[in-house]
Design an enzyme around this catalytic site. Structure first.
Site, PDB file in Angstrom:
ATOM      1  N   GLY A   1     -15.443  58.313  32.344  1.00 17.60           N
ATOM      2  CA  GLY A   1     -14.009  58.029  32.378  1.00 17.60           C
ATOM      3  C   GLY A   1     -13.270  59.237  32.911  1.00 17.60           C
TER       4      GLY A   1
ATOM      5  N   CYS B   1      11.348  66.179  18.114  1.00 17.91           N
ATOM      6  CA  CYS B   1      11.675  66.997  16.936  1.00 17.91           C
ATOM      7  C   CYS B   1      10.442  67.353  16.114  1.00 17.91           C
ATOM      8  CB  CYS B   1      12.690  66.258  16.086  1.00 17.91           C
ATOM      9  SG  CYS B   1      14.175  65.986  17.022  1.00 17.91           S
TER      10      CYS B   1
HETATM   11  N1  LLP Z   1     -18.271  55.406  26.733  1.00 17.78           N
HETATM   12  C1  LLP Z   1     -17.895  55.366  25.439  1.00 17.78           C
HETATM   13  C2  LLP Z   1     -18.608  54.481  24.513  1.00 17.78           C
HETATM   14  C3  LLP Z   1     -16.814  56.159  24.981  1.00 17.78           C
HETATM   15  O1  LLP Z   1     -16.447  56.117  23.716  1.00 17.78           O
HETATM   16  C4  LLP Z   1     -16.142  57.006  25.914  1.00 17.78           C
HETATM   17  C5  LLP Z   1     -15.035  57.863  25.478  1.00 17.78           C
HETATM   18  C6  LLP Z   1     -16.564  57.000  27.251  1.00 17.78           C
HETATM   19  C7  LLP Z   1     -17.640  56.198  27.625  1.00 17.78           C
HETATM   20  C8  LLP Z   1     -15.921  57.848  28.316  1.00 17.78           C
HETATM   21  O2  LLP Z   1     -16.085  59.192  28.073  1.00 17.78           O
HETATM   22  P1  LLP Z   1     -15.580  60.290  29.156  1.00 17.78           P
HETATM   23  O3  LLP Z   1     -16.463  60.176  30.379  1.00 17.78           O
HETATM   24  O4  LLP Z   1     -14.169  59.990  29.461  1.00 17.78           O
HETATM   25  O5  LLP Z   1     -15.751  61.578  28.464  1.00 17.78           O
HETATM   26  N2  LLP Z   1      -8.765  60.951  24.112  1.00 17.78           N
HETATM   27  C9  LLP Z   1      -9.798  61.949  24.203  1.00 17.78           C
HETATM   28  C10 LLP Z   1     -11.118  61.393  24.737  1.00 17.78           C
HETATM   29  C11 LLP Z   1     -11.681  60.269  23.909  1.00 17.78           C
HETATM   30  C12 LLP Z   1     -12.979  59.720  24.478  1.00 17.78           C
HETATM   31  C13 LLP Z   1     -13.423  58.519  23.752  1.00 17.78           C
HETATM   32  N3  LLP Z   1     -14.579  57.878  24.275  1.00 17.78           N
HETATM   33  C14 LLP Z   1      -9.289  63.121  25.065  1.00 17.78           C
HETATM   34  O6  LLP Z   1      -8.160  63.093  25.539  1.00 17.78           O
HETATM   35  O7  LLP Z   1     -10.012  64.093  25.233  1.00 17.78           O
END
Ligand code: LLP
Length: 415
Positions: free
Chosen positions: A276, A343
């Protein structure tokens, strides 16, 4: 920032062919500005690192699910990793074919499972015995065979922020080894299910490729053992997690690819991944206007018109996202915190950063905000979140117009 974001000879920040100041004039601030070129470039680099392996890439929509971005990525041939019925609808609307959609997550509801099965998606990654029972009963009632994989928890604690580490045995995710093997046997016997394989995802923002290696070796050994028991297992889903260095925009696609090449060399498993952040993070900036500067007890604050409701990563994960001016000036350098109007003391973007003192109405760019930015925005303090613009084929497109407060209020009633 890389390639698409650069300073012109007049010291003005551009995104591809567009001066950010012109985009601010046209679309207002705060504004997410994305470069489609960076997204396509990231996909190219990822594909290159995986050259020679048969592997499906399912983009994790949770990183950025704005339809313009989903459709751009879908057109490149990537599938989708989704985590809710809402993301399924976005993936479909964005043109991702149903047979390229994988459904992950610990809490799929009846309605979401029914929707997924009725759309004939590629695979549901199951995370508990009760979820599996539910899928069996729904698939029988619908008279559809459900394609399921099991997400294994390898008990690996990745060195990342604790809120986004998912692979330890203290996390809510996946199944422990013994349960995985038992449940896989059950899946193979169950007429209403199609056994697909196993999945793993140990967390996000992972920079140490040995952590991926350990997780993948664990997955591979488990799959090999299942095969030795005479059961059929073909697909291994390796999850996402590739780290993005927010300071210098570097992403180690090659190192990640090498690990996959080496762990699975000589095996005939059909592989897939779910990146992602690494696809979209470096494609975006959040453009914001300085409202005031103030000084309290020798401490400088620059107050901008974006806030934690637009971009929550700094305060939620202590994340570092550099901030640069949309036009350089020659004012004296100050050390300051850049903060929003909300705030809460937690409403900040960066602390103790060096900036040439901005004037009121100057524009600043918060860098590398393409992932987990707009998707995590809210209306806190009754603030409409930022609009979103992408530069695509030398044109700018408003791909998401934020809901105005009037539109939001119109959905509420008085008592
Ligand atoms: N697959 C699964 C099952 C996941 O839970 C996630 C991310 C991904 C793929 C994708 O992971 P990536 O390639 O994006 O690292 N809000 C947080 C990140 C939460 C990620 C949750 N799961 C942040 O802003 O760092």
């Amino acid at each position: 920032m890389i390639n698409s974001f650069f300073y012109s000879s007049s010291e003005e920040l551009f995104c591809d062919d567009f001066a950010l100041k012109d985009l601010a004039k046209e679309y207002g601030t705060p504004l997410f500005v994305y470069s489609s070129k960076v997204i396509l470039d990231n996909i190219k680099k990822l594909n290159k690192s995986l050259k020679g392996i048969e592997i499906d890439i399912h983009y994790a929509l949770k990183a950025n699910s704005t339809l313009g971005i989903v459709s751009l990525i879908g057109k490149e041939g990537l599938g989708a990793d989704i985590v809710s019925g809402g993301e399924l609808k976005r993936a479909l609307k964005g043109g991702v074919p149903t047979n390229k959609i994988v459904f992950s997550g610990v809490g799929k509801t009846n309605e979401e499972i029914i929707l997924a099965l009725s759309k004939n998606i590629k695979q549901i990654n199951v995370e508990s015995e009760s979820e599996l029972e539910k899928i069996i009963s729904i698939s029988k009632a619908m008279n559809i065979r459900a394609p399921v994989a099991l997400r294994i928890n390898p008990d690996i604690k990745a060195q990342t922020h604790e809120k986004i580490a998912t692979g330890s045995n203290q996390a809510k995710f996946g199944l422990p080894l013994n349960q995985t093997i038992e449940l896989y046997k059950k899946i193979c016997k169950e007429e209403s299910l199609i056994p697909k394989g196993l999945a793993v995802h140990i967390g996000s923002q992972i920079f140490n490729n040995f952590e991926f290696q350990s997780a993948y070796e664990f997955l591979l050994n488990t799959a090999n053992n299942i095969r030795r028991d005479g059961l059929s297992i073909n697909n291994l889903d390796l999850g996402g997690g590739i780290g993005v260095n927010y300071s210098n925009s570097k992403i180690d696609f090659d190192g990640f690819g090498k690990i996959i090449q080496s762990v699975f060399k000589g095996y005939d498993y059909k592989l897939s991944i779910e990146p992602g952040r690494s696809i979209v993070a470096t494609s975006g900036i959040l453009l914001t206007k300085v409202i005031y500067s103030k000084k309290i007890n020798k401490k400088n604050f620059v107050v901008v018109d974006a806030a934690m409701n637009d971009f929550i990563r700094p305060t939620l994960y202590d994340a570092y996202h550099p901030i640069i001016p949309a036009k350089k000036n020659n004012n004296k350098e100050i050390i300051c915190d850049v903060v929003g109007p909300i705030c809460e003391t937690g409403d900040f973007f960066i602390k103790n950063t060096k900036l040439n003192k901005p004037n009121n109405d100057d524009l600043l760019a918060i860098c590398n905000t393409g992932a987990y930015g707009s998707v995590m925005s809210s209306n806190y303090n009754s603030r409409p979140p930022a609009n979103e613009v992408i530069i695509f084929k030398e044109k700018s497109f408003l791909i998401k117009k934020s809901q105005s407060i009037e539109e939001q209020i119109s959905k509420e009633i008085l008592l």
